[in-house]
Design a protein around this motif. Structure first.
Motif, short mmCIF file in Angstrom:
data_model
loop_
_atom_site.label_atom_id
_atom_site.label_comp_id
_atom_site.label_asym_id
_atom_site.label_seq_id
_atom_site.Cartn_x
_atom_site.Cartn_y
_atom_site.Cartn_z
N LYS A 236 38.24 34.96 41.83
CA LYS A 236 39.12 34.33 42.25
C LYS A 236 40.48 35.63 43.08
N ASP A 237 40.87 34.71 44.15
CA ASP A 237 42.02 35.53 44.67
C ASP A 237 43.28 34.70 44.34
N VAL A 238 44.12 35.77 44.76
CA VAL A 238 45.81 35.80 43.88
C VAL A 238 46.08 36.18 44.94
N GLU A 239 47.55 35.12 45.02
CA GLU A 239 48.48 36.05 45.87
C GLU A 239 49.38 36.25 45.22
N VAL A 240 50.29 37.05 46.12
CA VAL A 240 51.60 37.25 44.95
C VAL A 240 52.83 37.05 45.95
N LYS A 241 53.72 36.60 46.12
CA LYS A 241 54.76 35.93 46.81
C LYS A 241 56.43 36.81 45.77
N TYR B 82 38.21 42.64 33.38
CA TYR B 82 38.65 41.43 34.10
C TYR B 82 38.85 43.49 35.26
N THR B 83 39.08 43.36 36.45
CA THR B 83 39.18 43.83 37.23
C THR B 83 40.32 43.18 38.53
N SER B 84 40.92 44.11 39.23
CA SER B 84 41.48 44.00 40.53
C SER B 84 41.51 44.74 41.77
N SER B 85 41.30 44.23 42.96
CA SER B 85 40.58 44.80 43.92
C SER B 85 42.11 45.81 44.25
N THR C 275 38.26 40.49 39.43
CA THR C 275 36.81 39.85 39.08
C THR C 275 36.25 39.92 37.50
N ALA C 276 36.04 39.11 37.58
CA ALA C 276 36.05 38.51 36.14
C ALA C 276 33.87 39.45 35.77
N LYS C 277 34.19 40.02 34.42
CA LYS C 277 32.46 40.42 34.33
C LYS C 277 31.75 39.92 33.22
N ILE C 278 31.06 39.04 32.30
CA ILE C 278 31.13 38.57 31.26
C ILE C 278 29.54 39.60 30.60
N THR C 279 29.22 40.29 29.75
CA THR C 279 28.23 40.56 29.18
C THR C 279 27.94 40.35 27.84
#
Length: 220
Positions: A79-84, A38-41, A65-69
């Motif tokens: 997946k977009d995540v909003e922080v409030k 997993y990585t965050s933009s 972003t999730a990458k599976i191998t």
């Protein structure tokens, strides 16, 4: 023999409060040899751990972003995540002028003006006079209204862009009972008669001793 290609699809909450977490998981079945990263933009807004746990850092939006191998095969999804600042999860009426809400975030900084309570039927806004945070569970918040909500209408409660609804009491008494059935030994305890509507919302609470005194004066 064909080997199924790897797949990845994320499930989990897309909104998280600052300082809180939400867990993202892959809903696709894959080989036990599959590895997912997993990585965050934008780590300044939201970070993501190796197990998909997202932590809100500051208000804003980030893409996870999730990458599976598996061997030479790989798949990627986002997946977009909003922080409030705050996330409102539930709201319910407890008394005619009192609401209880579940809120995540730094609730000790909440102000009455942060909430908007509006009737869907009339669009009238009911101002909040006070916000009280539970001393044992900071996610439990009580809102005190200036006026009673007893028209059986649907109300919108909005906090930091998130809206939840509740249906107000009809104001009709369905039951009357003491607020307590046991009292400590040798301790003066005030007993009240509590009237509630059919949904358990408290309509009124009258001191039993006051009620008895009133009845006695009438008999005299």
């Amino acid at each position: 023999m064909k080997v199924a290609k790897v797949g990845v699809a994320l499930s989990g909450e897309s909104v998280v409060a600052i300082g809180n977490t939400t867990k993202l998981t892959n809903t696709k079945k894959n080989s036990s040899r599959a590895k997912i990263t997993y990585t965050s933009s934008d780590d300044s807004i939201a970070t993501v751990a190796a197990d998909g746990t997202v932590t809100g850092v500051k208000a804003g939006k980030a893409t996870i972003t999730a990458k599976i191998t598996v061997g030479k095969d790989s798949a990627t999804t986002t997946k977009d995540v909003e922080v409030k600042n705050y996330v409102l999860s539930t709201v319910a009426q407890n008394k005619l002028t009192e609401l209880t809400a579940t809120v995540t975030g730094n609730t000790k900084n909440l102000k009455a003006s942060d909430f908007t309570v509006k009737s869907e039927a009339t669009n009238v806004v009911y101002p909040v006079s006070k916000v009280t945070v539970d001393s044992k569970d900071a996610s439990q918040v009580t809102l005190t209204l200036f006026s009673e909500a007893k028209d059986a209408a649907t109300y919108d409660v909005t906090l930091d862009g998130i809206t939840k609804t509740f249906v107000a009491s009809d104001g009709k008494v369905a039951s009357v009972a003491p607020n307590t059935l046991t009292v400590p030994y040798a301790t003066e305890t005030e007993i009240k008669l509590v009237s509630k509507d059919a949904n358990g919302v408290i309509i009124d609470a009258v001191s039993y001793t006051h009620l008895r005194a009133h009845e006695t004066s009438l008999h005299l």
